[in-house]
Design an enzyme around this catalytic site. Structure first.
Site, mmCIF file in Angstrom:
data_model
loop_
_atom_site.group_PDB
_atom_site.id
_atom_site.type_symbol
_atom_site.label_atom_id
_atom_site.label_comp_id
_atom_site.label_asym_id
_atom_site.label_seq_id
_atom_site.Cartn_x
_atom_site.Cartn_y
_atom_site.Cartn_z
ATOM 1 N NE ARG A 236 9.938 2.767 3.068
ATOM 2 C CZ ARG A 236 10.670 1.669 2.876
ATOM 3 N NH1 ARG A 236 10.265 0.755 2.003
ATOM 4 N NH2 ARG A 236 11.792 1.475 3.533
ATOM 5 C CB SER A 237 10.650 9.596 -2.355
ATOM 6 O OG SER A 237 9.462 9.710 -3.118
ATOM 7 C CB CYS B 204 0.123 16.417 -8.623
ATOM 8 S SG CYS B 204 -0.688 17.970 -8.213
ATOM 9 C CG ASP C 263 13.757 3.656 -0.311
ATOM 10 O OD1 ASP C 263 13.310 4.221 -1.327
ATOM 11 O OD2 ASP C 263 14.650 4.121 0.382
#
Length: 332
Positions: free
Chosen positions: A185-186, A150, A208
């Site tokens: 950059r999860s 989402c 990141d």
């Protein structure tokens, strides 16, 4: 759309404008259904942010003709609760509010949500297809669209609204020519977003604490899916930020502020963190600034639920037509 305090050169675009447009499409999709879609949320933690998200989801569902049930269960019971919902014909979609165990067990729970009810697009099949740039569950007939996570998809819908996507170009290549920076950059948002943008043709620098990676489909978009390359040691945000015409940031720390002196003049800036990653000075250099995307994320959740129902119908594509406009990333 512009803030009174912003200089004339910068437009502050509130996410509600994108959300309202998408909600109008969702309402058209609802008209094709015999009954309201039923979304079930599972809450098995004491995280205030998770509860707030659940309440926000319930409110949006109620306001827009969707049924929503919040089921609060213990960590010990969450696995069986999900399995039961998978086989419940009265449940159209499932959302689980993480973290629960805050370890790999959460990843396991993501995989047991039935792919036909996974509104968040977190199951292995959807994640695999996303990274491989496979956009349909049935690539030959192209009737069943893959579900995308989402928040990454909400970012994309905002870029579409801002006409960053060039609809003159072929579907799948509409970010060609754009260089985009994604800060964070999860595995939940940052990496999937970088991959999606690169698969659509952009050159993406993913930043990141571990370093900088470049996501790209190669010169002339010759690759069918993105590839990832580590930038040489010593390269920092200062080296890549000035190259980017779009900067998207989602660092969850309150102390983090993007250094606006690094911005390219006229860059488009989007903040998807719950914290304010951009200081007020962003308005001095950006052409467009989107301070938050939360309202769009919730509407994308509803769109994904309609997509799941359409996928189950297979031959009836009316909900798809109602929730997709020509020229968007999801229109063919």
């Amino acid at each position: 759309m512009a803030s009174d305090s912003a200089p004339a050169s910068c437009k502050v675009m509130l996410s509600k404008h994108v959300a309202n447009r998408l909600l109008a499409e969702v309402q058209e999709g609802l008209k094709t259904l015999d009954k309201p879609p039923h979304l079930v949320g599972f809450l098995a933690n004491n995280d205030p942010a998770a509860r707030m998200y659940a309440e926000w989801t319930e409110k949006t569902c109620q306001e827009n003709g969707f049924d929503y049930s919040l089921r609060e269960v213990s960590r010990d019971d969450i696995e069986q609760a999900i399995i039961a919902a998978n086989t419940d014909s009265n449940v159209d979609g499932i959302i689980v509010y993480y973290p629960i165990f805050n370890n790999r067990q959460d990843q396991y729970l993501q995989q047991i949500v039935d792919v036909s009810k996974d509104v968040e697009g977190l199951s292995h099949r959807y994640i695999f297809n996303m990274y491989q740039n496979i956009r349909f569950l049935d690539p030959e007939t192209k009737r069943q669209k893959c579900i995308l996570p989402c928040t990454p998809l909400a970012n994309i819908k905002i870029l579409e609204y801002l006409n960053i996507y060039n609809t003159i170009l072929p579907y799948g290549n509409r970010l060609f020519g754009h260089t985009i920076l994604v800060v964070n950059r999860s595995e939940v948002v940052g990496r999937p977003l970088a991959a999606l943008l690169a698969n659509d043709g952009a050159c993406v620098y993913s930043v990141d604490v571990t370093g900088i990676q470049k996501f790209t489909r190669g010169d002339g978009l010759k690759k069918g899916r993105h590839e990832v390359h580590d930038l040489e040691e010593g390269k920092t945000l200062k080296d890549v930020a000035p190259l980017c015409d779009v900067v998207i940031s989602g660092v969850p720390g309150e102390a983090y502020k993007f250094d606006t002196s690094l911005l390219r003049e006229g860059a488009v800036c989007v903040n998807f963190s719950s914290e304010k990653n951009f200081p007020h000075e962003v308005r001095d250099k950006a052409s467009i600034f989107v301070p938050s995307i939360g309202k769009v994320t919730i509407v994308v959740l509803l769109r994904n639920l309609l997509r799941l129902i359409q996928n189950r119908r297979m031959d009836d594509v009316k909900p798809a037509e109602a929730t997709e406009r020509p020229g968007t990333i999801e229109a063919v």
